[in-house]
Design a protein around this motif. Structure first.
Motif, PDB file in Angstrom:
ATOM      1  N   LYS A  80       0.828  -1.010  -0.041  1.00  0.00           N
ATOM      2  CA  LYS A  80       0.002  -0.003  -0.055  1.00  0.00           C
ATOM      3  C   LYS A  80       0.786   1.166   0.153  1.00  0.00           C
ATOM      4  N   GLN A  81       1.947   1.148  -0.771  1.00  0.00           N
ATOM      5  CA  GLN A  81       2.684   2.334  -0.756  1.00  0.00           C
ATOM      6  C   GLN A  81       2.386   3.293  -1.780  1.00  0.00           C
ATOM      7  N   SER A  82       2.393   4.515  -1.796  1.00  0.00           N
ATOM      8  CA  SER A  82       1.643   5.481  -2.573  1.00  0.00           C
ATOM      9  C   SER A  82       2.501   5.731  -3.692  1.00  0.00           C
ATOM     10  N   LEU A  83       1.985   5.915  -4.875  1.00  0.00           N
ATOM     11  CA  LEU A  83       2.626   6.484  -6.144  1.00  0.00           C
ATOM     12  C   LEU A  83       1.885   7.686  -6.661  1.00  0.00           C
ATOM     13  N   ASN A  84       2.695   8.840  -6.661  1.00  0.00           N
ATOM     14  CA  ASN A  84       2.410  10.273  -7.394  1.00  0.00           C
ATOM     15  C   ASN A  84       2.730  10.172  -8.725  1.00  0.00           C
ATOM     16  N   TRP A  85       2.286  11.269  -9.308  1.00  0.00           N
ATOM     17  CA  TRP A  85       2.552  11.500 -10.755  1.00  0.00           C
ATOM     18  C   TRP A  85       3.884  11.409 -11.251  1.00  0.00           C
ATOM     19  N   GLN A  86       4.641  11.918 -10.261  1.00  0.00           N
ATOM     20  CA  GLN A  86       6.150  11.935 -10.375  1.00  0.00           C
ATOM     21  C   GLN A  86       6.853  10.795 -10.524  1.00  0.00           C
ATOM     22  N   VAL A  87       6.301   9.609  -9.730  1.00  0.00           N
ATOM     23  CA  VAL A  87       6.831   8.383  -9.875  1.00  0.00           C
ATOM     24  C   VAL A  87       6.356   7.376 -10.767  1.00  0.00           C
ATOM     25  N   ILE A  88       5.272   7.811 -11.288  1.00  0.00           N
ATOM     26  CA  ILE A  88       4.480   7.109 -12.338  1.00  0.00           C
ATOM     27  C   ILE A  88       5.605   7.716 -13.779  1.00  0.00           C
ATOM     28  N   PHE A  89       5.761   8.923 -13.958  1.00  0.00           N
ATOM     29  CA  PHE A  89       6.348   9.342 -14.994  1.00  0.00           C
ATOM     30  C   PHE A  89       7.841   8.823 -15.069  1.00  0.00           C
ATOM     31  N   GLY A  90       8.716   8.821 -13.775  1.00  0.00           N
ATOM     32  CA  GLY A  90       9.788   8.178 -13.667  1.00  0.00           C
ATOM     33  C   GLY A  90       9.811   6.857 -14.028  1.00  0.00           C
ATOM     34  N   LEU A  91       8.913   5.784 -13.530  1.00  0.00           N
ATOM     35  CA  LEU A  91       8.836   4.658 -13.855  1.00  0.00           C
ATOM     36  C   LEU A  91       8.674   4.333 -15.426  1.00  0.00           C
ATOM     37  N   SER A  92       7.848   5.457 -16.000  1.00  0.00           N
ATOM     38  CA  SER A  92       7.458   5.294 -17.626  1.00  0.00           C
ATOM     39  C   SER A  92       9.014   5.626 -18.358  1.00  0.00           C
ATOM     40  N   LEU A  93       9.789   6.441 -17.811  1.00  0.00           N
ATOM     41  CA  LEU A  93      10.905   6.649 -18.367  1.00  0.00           C
ATOM     42  C   LEU A  93      11.933   5.550 -18.162  1.00  0.00           C
ATOM     43  N   ILE A  94      12.037   4.878 -16.989  1.00  0.00           N
ATOM     44  CA  ILE A  94      12.663   3.659 -16.804  1.00  0.00           C
ATOM     45  C   ILE A  94      12.513   2.635 -17.910  1.00  0.00           C
ATOM     46  N   VAL A  95      11.055   2.349 -18.161  1.00  0.00           N
ATOM     47  CA  VAL A  95      10.580   1.351 -19.083  1.00  0.00           C
ATOM     48  C   VAL A  95      10.926   1.779 -20.423  1.00  0.00           C
ATOM     49  N   LEU A  96      10.993   3.089 -20.748  1.00  0.00           N
ATOM     50  CA  LEU A  96      11.190   3.656 -22.147  1.00  0.00           C
ATOM     51  C   LEU A  96      12.535   3.495 -22.369  1.00  0.00           C
ATOM     52  N   GLY A  97      13.546   3.671 -21.275  1.00  0.00           N
ATOM     53  CA  GLY A  97      14.716   3.316 -21.520  1.00  0.00           C
ATOM     54  C   GLY A  97      15.138   2.027 -21.755  1.00  0.00           C
ATOM     55  N   VAL A  98      14.720   1.003 -20.979  1.00  0.00           N
ATOM     56  CA  VAL A  98      15.046  -0.333 -21.250  1.00  0.00           C
ATOM     57  C   VAL A  98      14.636  -0.694 -22.792  1.00  0.00           C
ATOM     58  N   ILE A  99      13.437  -0.191 -23.001  1.00  0.00           N
ATOM     59  CA  ILE A  99      12.977  -0.328 -24.287  1.00  0.00           C
ATOM     60  C   ILE A  99      13.930   0.081 -25.488  1.00  0.00           C
ATOM     61  N   ILE A 100      14.568   1.292 -25.361  1.00  0.00           N
ATOM     62  CA  ILE A 100      15.262   2.169 -26.362  1.00  0.00           C
ATOM     63  C   ILE A 100      16.535   1.220 -26.274  1.00  0.00           C
ATOM     64  N   VAL A 101      17.057   0.938 -25.256  1.00  0.00           N
ATOM     65  CA  VAL A 101      18.310   0.143 -25.310  1.00  0.00           C
ATOM     66  C   VAL A 101      18.214  -1.256 -25.709  1.00  0.00           C
ATOM     67  N   ASN A 102      17.222  -1.988 -25.618  1.00  0.00           N
ATOM     68  CA  ASN A 102      17.262  -3.380 -26.371  1.00  0.00           C
ATOM     69  C   ASN A 102      16.538  -3.020 -27.963  1.00  0.00           C
ATOM     70  N   ILE A 103      16.143  -2.053 -28.262  1.00  0.00           N
ATOM     71  CA  ILE A 103      15.709  -2.012 -29.434  1.00  0.00           C
ATOM     72  C   ILE A 103      16.973  -1.653 -30.488  1.00  0.00           C
ATOM     73  N   PHE A 104      17.931  -0.779 -29.910  1.00  0.00           N
ATOM     74  CA  PHE A 104      19.083  -0.097 -30.520  1.00  0.00           C
ATOM     75  C   PHE A 104      20.227  -0.697 -30.361  1.00  0.00           C
ATOM     76  N   LYS A 105      20.350  -2.071 -29.599  1.00  0.00           N
ATOM     77  CA  LYS A 105      21.569  -2.550 -29.409  1.00  0.00           C
ATOM     78  C   LYS A 105      22.049  -3.052 -30.599  1.00  0.00           C
TER      79      LYS A 105
END
Length: 113
Positions: A80-105
């Motif tokens: 039950k830990q809280s998630l604010n929009w900044q955390v959600i945005f940061g998590l989105s950037l992490i996932v986007l970064g992993v996707i970019i690293v894997n696509i452009f390897k």
């Protein structure tokens, strides 16, 4: 066996270990502590194996990024830990970064460019 399946397994074991850390109560509880240590052990074993088969940047970016993403989401539901929009945005950037690293390897190095 598919190496990316093993990478997913390494991430999963790392997430299991991390999610159980609070239940270990500073490693005073036998069952959660044992599961945590075994999970981390399997995760690191797979990570070491994969680091010889795949580029380390791909392995570590995926393992760390998707691990953080998964632990954060699971902590929201189970602890039950809280998630604010900044955390959600940061998590989105992490996932986007992993996707970019894997696509452009590519097999080229930084100095070849």
């Amino acid at each position: 066996m598919n190496l990316y399946f093993l990478l997913f397994a390494a991430i999963s074991f790392e997430v299991i270990g991390t999610m159980l850390l609070p239940a270990t109560q500073n490693f005073t509880k036998l069952i959660p502590s044992t599961i945590t240590l075994v999970s981390y052990g399997i995760s690191f074993y797979l990570l070491a194996y994969l680091s010889q088969k795949l580029p380390l940047s791909i392995v570590y970016a995926s393992w760390a990024g998707l691990g953080v993403f998964s632990v954060t989401l699971l902590s929201y539901f189970f602890y039950k830990q809280s998630l604010n929009w900044q955390v959600i945005f940061g998590l989105s950037l992490i996932v986007l970064g992993v996707i970019i690293v894997n696509i452009f390897k590519t097999p080229t190095t930084f100095f070849d460019a």
